[in-house]
Write a protein that holds these residues in place. Structure first.
Motif, PDB file in Angstrom:
ATOM      1  N   ILE A   1      27.062 103.408  43.151  1.00  0.00           N
ATOM      2  CA  ILE A   1      28.116 104.100  43.900  1.00  0.00           C
ATOM      3  C   ILE A   1      27.571 105.352  44.581  1.00  0.00           C
ATOM      4  CG2 ILE A   1      30.284 105.381  43.655  1.00  0.00           C
ATOM      5  CD1 ILE A   1      31.041 103.354  41.436  1.00  0.00           C
ATOM      6  N   GLU A   2      26.748 106.134  43.861  1.00  0.00           N
ATOM      7  CA  GLU A   2      26.193 107.354  44.434  1.00  0.00           C
ATOM      8  C   GLU A   2      25.380 107.060  45.684  1.00  0.00           C
ATOM      9  OE1 GLU A   2      23.910 109.446  41.547  1.00  0.00           O
ATOM     10  OE2 GLU A   2      25.646 110.389  40.604  1.00  0.00           O
ATOM     11  N   ILE A   3      24.527 106.047  45.615  1.00  0.00           N
ATOM     12  CA  ILE A   3      23.632 105.744  46.734  1.00  0.00           C
ATOM     13  C   ILE A   3      24.406 105.193  47.924  1.00  0.00           C
ATOM     14  CG2 ILE A   3      21.808 104.142  47.477  1.00  0.00           C
ATOM     15  CD1 ILE A   3      20.520 104.655  44.696  1.00  0.00           C
ATOM     16  N   LEU A   4      25.276 104.223  47.688  1.00  0.00           N
ATOM     17  CA  LEU A   4      26.004 103.625  48.801  1.00  0.00           C
ATOM     18  C   LEU A   4      26.995 104.609  49.426  1.00  0.00           C
ATOM     19  CD1 LEU A   4      26.585 100.000  47.454  1.00  0.00           C
ATOM     20  CD2 LEU A   4      24.881 100.795  49.108  1.00  0.00           C
ATOM     21  N   SER A   5      27.629 105.442  48.599  1.00  0.00           N
ATOM     22  CA  SER A   5      28.543 106.450  49.134  1.00  0.00           C
ATOM     23  C   SER A   5      27.795 107.456  49.993  1.00  0.00           C
ATOM     24  CB  SER A   5      29.276 107.169  48.001  1.00  0.00           C
ATOM     25  OG  SER A   5      30.119 106.291  47.290  1.00  0.00           O
ATOM     26  N   CYS A   6      26.632 107.872  49.541  1.00  0.00           N
ATOM     27  CA  CYS A   6      25.822 108.828  50.289  1.00  0.00           C
ATOM     28  C   CYS A   6      25.414 108.245  51.643  1.00  0.00           C
ATOM     29  CB  CYS A   6      24.593 109.223  49.483  1.00  0.00           C
ATOM     30  SG  CYS A   6      23.573 110.491  50.278  1.00  0.00           S
ATOM     31  N   VAL A   7      24.991 106.992  51.643  1.00  0.00           N
ATOM     32  CA  VAL A   7      24.586 106.345  52.898  1.00  0.00           C
ATOM     33  C   VAL A   7      25.781 106.213  53.834  1.00  0.00           C
ATOM     34  CG1 VAL A   7      23.714 104.217  53.923  1.00  0.00           C
ATOM     35  CG2 VAL A   7      22.644 105.126  51.862  1.00  0.00           C
ATOM     36  N   LYS A   8      26.914 105.806  53.305  1.00  0.00           N
ATOM     37  CA  LYS A   8      28.122 105.659  54.128  1.00  0.00           C
ATOM     38  C   LYS A   8      28.489 106.972  54.809  1.00  0.00           C
ATOM     39  CE  LYS A   8      31.842 103.003  55.139  1.00  0.00           C
ATOM     40  NZ  LYS A   8      31.803 101.654  55.738  1.00  0.00           N
ATOM     41  N   GLU A   9      28.330 108.078  54.091  1.00  0.00           N
ATOM     42  CA  GLU A   9      28.695 109.387  54.623  1.00  0.00           C
ATOM     43  C   GLU A   9      27.758 109.868  55.723  1.00  0.00           C
ATOM     44  OE1 GLU A   9      28.790 111.848  51.171  1.00  0.00           O
ATOM     45  OE2 GLU A   9      30.614 110.927  50.369  1.00  0.00           O
ATOM     46  N   LEU A  10      26.585 109.248  55.876  1.00  0.00           N
ATOM     47  CA  LEU A  10      25.662 109.633  56.940  1.00  0.00           C
ATOM     48  C   LEU A  10      26.221 109.290  58.316  1.00  0.00           C
ATOM     49  CD1 LEU A  10      22.269 108.459  55.378  1.00  0.00           C
ATOM     50  CD2 LEU A  10      23.114 110.808  55.557  1.00  0.00           C
ATOM     51  N   ASN A  11      27.134 108.305  58.361  1.00  0.00           N
ATOM     52  CA  ASN A  11      27.797 107.929  59.613  1.00  0.00           C
ATOM     53  C   ASN A  11      26.791 107.445  60.659  1.00  0.00           C
ATOM     54  OD1 ASN A  11      30.177 107.507  61.076  1.00  0.00           O
ATOM     55  ND2 ASN A  11      30.029 109.495  62.094  1.00  0.00           N
ATOM     56  N   ILE A  12      25.847 106.613  60.217  1.00  0.00           N
ATOM     57  CA  ILE A  12      24.890 105.984  61.121  1.00  0.00           C
ATOM     58  C   ILE A  12      24.958 104.469  60.899  1.00  0.00           C
ATOM     59  CG2 ILE A  12      23.338 107.978  61.170  1.00  0.00           C
ATOM     60  CD1 ILE A  12      21.511 106.489  59.207  1.00  0.00           C
ATOM     61  N   GLY A  13      24.308 103.714  61.765  1.00  0.00           N
ATOM     62  CA  GLY A  13      24.257 102.278  61.580  1.00  0.00           C
ATOM     63  C   GLY A  13      23.460 101.913  60.345  1.00  0.00           C
ATOM     64  N   VAL A  14      23.959 100.919  59.583  1.00  0.00           N
ATOM     65  CA  VAL A  14      23.309 100.503  58.346  1.00  0.00           C
ATOM     66  C   VAL A  14      23.338  98.980  58.258  1.00  0.00           C
ATOM     67  CG1 VAL A  14      23.356 100.578  55.814  1.00  0.00           C
ATOM     68  CG2 VAL A  14      24.004 102.610  57.134  1.00  0.00           C
ATOM     69  N   LEU A  15      22.204  98.395  57.871  1.00  0.00           N
ATOM     70  CA  LEU A  15      22.137  96.973  57.530  1.00  0.00           C
ATOM     71  C   LEU A  15      21.630  96.897  56.100  1.00  0.00           C
ATOM     72  CD1 LEU A  15      22.353  93.974  58.294  1.00  0.00           C
ATOM     73  CD2 LEU A  15      20.011  94.109  59.168  1.00  0.00           C
ATOM     74  N   ALA A  16      22.435  96.316  55.200  1.00  0.00           N
ATOM     75  CA  ALA A  16      22.130  96.365  53.773  1.00  0.00           C
ATOM     76  C   ALA A  16      22.238  94.997  53.136  1.00  0.00           C
ATOM     77  CB  ALA A  16      23.084  97.327  53.063  1.00  0.00           C
ATOM     78  N   ALA A  17      21.204  94.615  52.371  1.00  0.00           N
ATOM     79  CA  ALA A  17      21.286  93.427  51.521  1.00  0.00           C
ATOM     80  C   ALA A  17      21.877  93.854  50.191  1.00  0.00           C
ATOM     81  CB  ALA A  17      19.897  92.823  51.318  1.00  0.00           C
ATOM     82  N   LEU A  18      22.973  93.204  49.786  1.00  0.00           N
ATOM     83  CA  LEU A  18      23.698  93.593  48.584  1.00  0.00           C
ATOM     84  C   LEU A  18      23.974  92.383  47.717  1.00  0.00           C
ATOM     85  CD1 LEU A  18      26.303  95.975  50.278  1.00  0.00           C
ATOM     86  CD2 LEU A  18      24.288  96.679  48.979  1.00  0.00           C
TER      87      LEU A  18
END
Length: 257
Positions: A175-192
């Motif tokens: 949760i910490e990592i994905l929330s932090c990335v989401k808050e960057l407000n940039i494009g993201v491509l993630a394998a989950l």
């Protein structure tokens, strides 16, 4: 920044691992790749961020031709957080995060006050201020992954790839990592791997099966019982999670729930 990967194909020996896949991530979109182990998710990502060379295909970040551009130029735009980050030498957490400034520096150029400011901000975003002098090798897996994320944030990318960065971590660090990335407000491509995480964080999802795109769309369009059974060979029911107000999943083996 928009990512456009078109007609990507990867072959190992005589086996086609990725078969003519195309993926688009619009500006500031968080896009997920889901699918079973061995379906080609990580191989696709590695071909996009130049860790391996695809047999065919093109990758563009806006007008930047990723596959034909120098790595330093690509690294100024694209950051990657991978699954494993083992090292055979040790650095402090601060030194590790400072490495994120490398793509923006000339050879042998010293760290500037601006670099230190950017690193401090990255440490603050990942709640690592008190870890600055700690040995990287002494940290837990989740703590190491936060350091790698901080290093990538210090890189100041305009687009980020997450190559299965959370599947070996406990729920708190996911949760910490994905929330932090989401808050960057940039494009993201993630394998989950975690479907509830994918449903909660992703704006759009590509489901991969046997090296091909099996389905794509919004989380509610893709994360259906039929698609999950086709991908993972398990029965599944979906429901609204009362905690997140998003999709939840109940799984069963042996043909029933």
């Amino acid at each position: 920044m928009k990512l456009t990967a078109q007609n990507i194909a990867v072959t190992f020996g005589k086996k086609d691992i990725v078969k003519n896949i195309s993926v688009i991530v619009k500006k500031k979109q968080f896009v997920g790749l889901i699918g079973p182990n061995g379906c080609g998710k990580s191989t696709l990502l590695k071909s996009i961020y130049k860790s391996l060379t695809p047999k065919q295909g093109t990758v563009f970040l806006d007008d930047l031709n990723v596959l034909k551009s120098p790595e330093k130029k690509v690294s100024q735009q694209l950051g990657v957080v991978g699954q494993f980050n083992e090292m055979h030498f040790d650095l402090s957490v601060h030194q590790m995060v400072m490495l994120g400034r490398t793509p923006h520096k000339k050879m042998l150029e010293s760290d500037t006050g601006k670099d230190y400011e950017i690193v401090e901000e990255a440490l603050a975003r990942t709640n690592l201020q008190s870890y600055k002098e700690r040995s990287f090798l002494s940290l837990s897996g989740g703590e190491k992954q936060r350091v790698i994320l901080a290093r990538t944030i210090a890189q100041q990318p305009k687009f980020m790839i997450l190559d299965e960065p959370t599947n070996h971590l406990d729920i708190r660090y996911q949760i910490e990592i994905l929330s932090c990335v989401k808050e960057l407000n940039i494009g993201v491509l993630a394998a989950l791997h975690d479907l509830e995480m994918a449903a909660h964080y992703c704006d759009y999802i590509y489901a991969v099966k046997n090296g091909e795109i099996y389905a794509h769309g919004t989380p509610t369009e893709v994360l259906t019982p039929d698609t999950i059974e086709a991908l993972y060979q398990i029965k599944c029911q979906t429901y609204i999670n009362p905690v997140t107000n998003g999709l939840g999943f109940a799984y069963g083996l042996g043909g029933s729930l």
